[in-house]
Design a protein around this motif. Structure first.
Motif, mmCIF file in Angstrom:
data_model
loop_
_atom_site.group_PDB
_atom_site.id
_atom_site.type_symbol
_atom_site.label_atom_id
_atom_site.label_comp_id
_atom_site.label_asym_id
_atom_site.label_seq_id
_atom_site.Cartn_x
_atom_site.Cartn_y
_atom_site.Cartn_z
ATOM 1 N N HIS A 1 14.298 11.716 -7.562
ATOM 2 C CA HIS A 1 15.321 11.612 -8.600
ATOM 3 C C HIS A 1 16.720 11.667 -7.987
ATOM 4 N N ILE B 1 18.347 14.953 -6.105
ATOM 5 C CA ILE B 1 17.949 16.234 -6.695
ATOM 6 C C ILE B 1 16.683 16.688 -5.974
ATOM 7 N N LYS C 1 20.828 11.873 -9.161
ATOM 8 C CA LYS C 1 21.846 12.012 -10.206
ATOM 9 C C LYS C 1 22.974 11.044 -9.890
ATOM 10 N N GLU C 2 23.306 10.174 -10.825
ATOM 11 C CA GLU C 2 24.351 9.181 -10.623
ATOM 12 C C GLU C 2 25.562 9.515 -11.488
ATOM 13 N N VAL C 3 26.753 9.435 -10.888
ATOM 14 C CA VAL C 3 27.986 9.694 -11.624
ATOM 15 C C VAL C 3 28.986 8.569 -11.352
ATOM 16 N N GLU D 1 31.953 17.239 -13.165
ATOM 17 C CA GLU D 1 30.595 16.778 -13.456
ATOM 18 C C GLU D 1 29.642 17.145 -12.321
ATOM 19 N N VAL D 2 30.203 17.357 -11.115
ATOM 20 C CA VAL D 2 29.361 17.664 -9.958
ATOM 21 C C VAL D 2 29.760 18.962 -9.252
ATOM 22 N N THR E 1 29.609 3.925 -7.945
ATOM 23 C CA THR E 1 28.762 5.037 -8.383
ATOM 24 C C THR E 1 28.421 5.922 -7.187
ATOM 25 N N GLY F 1 25.729 8.826 -5.794
ATOM 26 C CA GLY F 1 24.369 9.298 -6.036
ATOM 27 C C GLY F 1 24.098 10.594 -5.309
ATOM 28 N N TYR F 2 23.487 11.552 -6.033
ATOM 29 C CA TYR F 2 23.166 12.853 -5.458
ATOM 30 C C TYR F 2 21.663 13.099 -5.588
#
Length: 203
Positions: free
Chosen positions: A93, A87, A95-97, A172-173, A82, A84-85
């Motif tokens: 927070h 925010i 954002k996980e992709v 997605e990113v 995964t 993680g970005y």
């Protein structure tokens, strides 16, 4: 270190690996036979810049060959992970992709994989090459960053390990507008000064 535009397409993981090994077989069949593939993933397809990721993996494998002990195969590992970005507008927070980690190592086993790979919102520091043989690694790092992924290089006396973590779906990113050619025409300044005319005539 300049801006890298992506040509994003969809490709199955099996086709991606087939194409990579086809390139390796054509260039060096003996080397290709010394590469073991270990897949620990449920991912079937990727949305990436196909040509750039192929180049990343081929160049990474050839770099590892320079540090490969005799009679010991290279390992190309593919594992689910995964990205993680952070925010910044929402405190705490992330954002996980879904992502894939491509590992190229001269070790006998794959390294322990972190469950979450954080990506800095600021531009990552470019690893400075020690000699010209490391230039492909710099380009690979740029490709990973253009996909909003991350990379890591581990070198020691026993060999070398490269990790490239790429989002499964780059759109997605990274929005498509970031890869469109600009259609805005900048009108040139047609004002000409006497000093410029004199300089041009002198030249």
């Amino acid at each position: 270190q300049g801006y890298m535009r992506l040509e994003v397409g969809k490709i199955s993981l099996s086709v991606l690996l087939h194409d990579i090994f086809e390139v390796l077989h054509k260039q060096n069949a003996m080397f290709a036979k010394k590469i073991l593939t270990q897949q620990h993933t449920t991912c079937q397809a990727l949305q990436i810049d196909i040509d750039k990721i192929k180049q990343l993996l081929v160049e990474g494998l050839y770099y590892a060959q320079q540090h490969q002990p005799e009679e010991q195969p290279l390992i190309l590992g593919i594992q689910d992970t995964t990205l993680g970005y952070p925010i910044t507008s929402i405190r705490g927070h992330i954002k996980e992709v879904n992502a894939l980690c491509f590992t190229i190592t001269t070790e006998s086993t794959l390294p322990m994989l972190r469950p979450l790979h954080m990506v800095s919102v600021d531009r990552a520091a470019i690893r400075l090459p020690q000699d010209t043989t490391e230039l492909p690694l710099m380009h690979n790092q740029q490709i990973a960053e253009a996909h909003y992924g991350t990379s890591e290089f581990i070198e020691h006396e026993q060999g070398t390990t490269q990790l490239y973590v790429i989002p499964v779906r780059v759109r997605e990113v990274r929005p498509q507008t970031m890869d469109l050619l600009s259609t805005i025409e900048v009108m040139p300044d047609t004002t000409v000064f006497p000093e410029e005319e004199a300089l041009i005539k002198e030249v």
